[in-house]
Design an enzyme around this catalytic site. Sequence first.
Site, mmCIF file in Angstrom:
data_model
loop_
_atom_site.group_PDB
_atom_site.id
_atom_site.type_symbol
_atom_site.label_atom_id
_atom_site.label_comp_id
_atom_site.label_asym_id
_atom_site.label_seq_id
_atom_site.Cartn_x
_atom_site.Cartn_y
_atom_site.Cartn_z
ATOM 1 C CD GLU A 19 -2.910 0.992 2.326
ATOM 2 O OE1 GLU A 19 -3.690 0.038 2.125
ATOM 3 O OE2 GLU A 19 -3.001 1.748 3.300
ATOM 4 C CB ALA A 53 -9.664 11.727 5.658
ATOM 5 N NE ARG A 109 -17.882 6.303 8.283
ATOM 6 C CZ ARG A 109 -17.994 6.178 9.587
ATOM 7 N NH1 ARG A 109 -19.149 5.847 10.118
ATOM 8 N NH2 ARG A 109 -16.947 6.363 10.367
ATOM 9 C CG ASP A 111 -11.667 8.062 10.387
ATOM 10 O OD1 ASP A 111 -12.303 7.012 10.604
ATOM 11 O OD2 ASP A 111 -10.428 8.138 10.407
ATOM 12 C CE1 TYR A 147 -11.465 -0.255 10.432
ATOM 13 C CE2 TYR A 147 -13.533 -1.091 9.554
ATOM 14 C CZ TYR A 147 -12.506 -0.180 9.531
ATOM 15 O OH TYR A 147 -12.521 0.816 8.588
ATOM 16 C CG HIS A 151 -15.137 1.127 12.913
ATOM 17 N ND1 HIS A 151 -15.911 2.190 13.302
ATOM 18 C CD2 HIS A 151 -14.228 1.625 12.040
ATOM 19 C CE1 HIS A 151 -15.497 3.287 12.668
ATOM 20 N NE2 HIS A 151 -14.486 2.959 11.886
ATOM 21 C CD GLN A 178 -6.992 -0.271 11.081
ATOM 22 O OE1 GLN A 178 -5.996 -0.266 10.364
ATOM 23 N NE2 GLN A 178 -7.770 0.777 11.238
HETATM 24 P P1 FAD Z 1 -18.287 1.392 7.363
HETATM 25 O O1 FAD Z 1 -18.191 0.026 6.820
HETATM 26 O O2 FAD Z 1 -19.405 2.251 6.895
HETATM 27 O O3 FAD Z 1 -18.335 1.265 8.959
HETATM 28 C C1 FAD Z 1 -18.207 2.432 9.781
HETATM 29 C C2 FAD Z 1 -18.895 2.202 11.131
HETATM 30 O O4 FAD Z 1 -20.306 2.201 10.945
HETATM 31 C C3 FAD Z 1 -18.552 0.865 11.789
HETATM 32 O O5 FAD Z 1 -18.512 1.077 13.173
HETATM 33 C C4 FAD Z 1 -19.738 -0.020 11.411
HETATM 34 O O6 FAD Z 1 -19.956 -1.071 12.348
HETATM 35 C C5 FAD Z 1 -20.875 1.006 11.436
HETATM 36 N N1 FAD Z 1 -21.980 0.649 10.532
HETATM 37 C C6 FAD Z 1 -21.890 0.236 9.252
HETATM 38 N N2 FAD Z 1 -23.116 0.022 8.740
HETATM 39 C C7 FAD Z 1 -23.992 0.327 9.701
HETATM 40 C C8 FAD Z 1 -25.418 0.339 9.797
HETATM 41 N N3 FAD Z 1 -26.177 -0.035 8.753
HETATM 42 N N4 FAD Z 1 -25.995 0.737 10.961
HETATM 43 C C9 FAD Z 1 -25.251 1.110 12.027
HETATM 44 N N5 FAD Z 1 -23.900 1.138 12.011
HETATM 45 C C10 FAD Z 1 -23.290 0.745 10.861
HETATM 46 N N6 FAD Z 1 -9.567 6.049 5.446
HETATM 47 C C11 FAD Z 1 -9.318 7.034 4.535
HETATM 48 O O7 FAD Z 1 -9.676 8.202 4.774
HETATM 49 N N7 FAD Z 1 -8.672 6.757 3.341
HETATM 50 C C12 FAD Z 1 -8.270 5.503 3.026
HETATM 51 O O8 FAD Z 1 -7.709 5.279 1.951
HETATM 52 C C13 FAD Z 1 -8.512 4.448 3.955
HETATM 53 N N8 FAD Z 1 -8.140 3.172 3.683
HETATM 54 C C14 FAD Z 1 -8.443 2.163 4.582
HETATM 55 C C15 FAD Z 1 -8.090 0.852 4.263
HETATM 56 C C16 FAD Z 1 -8.356 -0.190 5.148
HETATM 57 C C17 FAD Z 1 -7.980 -1.604 4.794
HETATM 58 C C18 FAD Z 1 -8.971 0.090 6.403
HETATM 59 C C19 FAD Z 1 -9.241 -1.029 7.383
HETATM 60 C C20 FAD Z 1 -9.340 1.390 6.728
HETATM 61 C C21 FAD Z 1 -9.088 2.450 5.828
HETATM 62 N N9 FAD Z 1 -9.448 3.774 6.095
HETATM 63 C C22 FAD Z 1 -9.184 4.765 5.191
HETATM 64 C C23 FAD Z 1 -10.102 4.124 7.380
HETATM 65 C C24 FAD Z 1 -11.654 4.093 7.292
HETATM 66 O O9 FAD Z 1 -12.089 5.074 6.379
HETATM 67 C C25 FAD Z 1 -12.222 4.355 8.689
HETATM 68 O O10 FAD Z 1 -11.925 3.309 9.554
HETATM 69 C C26 FAD Z 1 -13.715 4.691 8.747
HETATM 70 O O11 FAD Z 1 -14.027 5.180 10.051
HETATM 71 C C27 FAD Z 1 -14.659 3.518 8.476
HETATM 72 O O12 FAD Z 1 -14.702 3.207 7.150
HETATM 73 P P2 FAD Z 1 -15.470 1.866 6.646
HETATM 74 O O13 FAD Z 1 -15.404 1.887 5.187
HETATM 75 O O14 FAD Z 1 -14.972 0.690 7.381
HETATM 76 O O15 FAD Z 1 -16.957 2.244 7.140
#
Ligand code: FAD
Length: 294
Positions: A19, A53, A109, A111, A147, A151, A178
């Site tokens: 990465e 982000a 998504r 942060d 995660y 998360h 993660q």
């Molecule tokens: P989601 O899958 O939407 O989850 C976010 C939270 O919402 C979780 O707590 C989940 O349990 C909860 N949730 C999901 N669906 C629902 C629902 N229907 N109802 C209630 N709660 C729900 N960040 C960046 O800015 N740029 C990057 O390039 C980047 N790359 C990453 C790569 C990897 C492999 C990882 C693990 C993380 C990366 N991140 C990156 C960080 C990531 O954007 C953050 O961790 C963010 O807070 C969550 O993103 P997600 O896509 O997992 O969100």
Amino acid sequence: MACKIRDTLKNKNPHISFEIFPPKTEAGFDSVLSAADKIAALKPSFISVTYGAGGGTSKNTVNIASHIQNDLGVTSLAHLTCVSSTKEEVHRVIEELKAKKIENVLALRGDIPGGNEFPLPNQYRYASELVEDIKTQGGFCIGGACYPEGHVETEHKKDDIMHLKHKVDCGLDFITTQMFFDNNIFYNFLYRIREQGIMIPVLPGIMPITNAKNMKRTLKLSGAALPQRFVAILDRFGEEPEAMKQAGIAYATDQIIDLIANGINHIHVYSMNKPEIAEAIMRNLSEIVKDTIY
Ligand code: FAD
């Protein structure tokens, strides 16, 4: 050669992906390209490019992913976050990815930005909505994040896994974890998600910790726990940068070897624009990861 990662993941021989992250300003662009060139020379199964982000570096993500794929001939995975953008802005990035023939997207998504009302009308709330949206555009292999230690926003791991199941059902082809520093946490997570019917490939994300000073921030952001074995390494080598680097690479190598020995053949390394670290890991695995896919 361009390729969908879901097809690469059918290969049963051990392989490694890396990465990199785009520069925050145009000034850093060349040095990131140079790091990408050196990492691509190691012939990883793919290189992922993170997404700023706030969405501000989206152009750089697309351009670097395009360079990796179209100039260097290594499959690229473009990250795409949706939390700080309108749906129209996200659709524009998807169109750019299509135009550059990038076939793999990590749908995230991001942060939640502080101080803003969230979500604003015409914004995404969860990554699952972005996955659905990309799916309707057709033609992409779509990855997502997961995660093993839960998360940070979700109190109970079982709820996190339930949300992950929904995200997978929206159309994910694979998920990347993660970072974690204790492989047992990964094995336990894998068991729990398989039990809930999440059967797509899971790529463990391994972060070589080579700088004790940056470590606190990294751990705070990821929420990952540090096992006693790693704490001892930090206590002993934390003040000696070169020794810490060597120990951090050895620790990450050890995690990777254990994963491969336990049948996990696809490992993603958070190489953080540091080709020397990617090279050292590949050297350590020279008799284990022999099959370069392309
Ligand atoms: P989601 O899958 O939407 O989850 C976010 C939270 O919402 C979780 O707590 C989940 O349990 C909860 N949730 C999901 N669906 C629902 C629902 N229907 N109802 C209630 N709660 C729900 N960040 C960046 O800015 N740029 C990057 O390039 C980047 N790359 C990453 C790569 C990897 C492999 C990882 C693990 C993380 C990366 N991140 C990156 C960080 C990531 O954007 C953050 O961790 C963010 O807070 C969550 O993103 P997600 O896509 O997992 O969100």
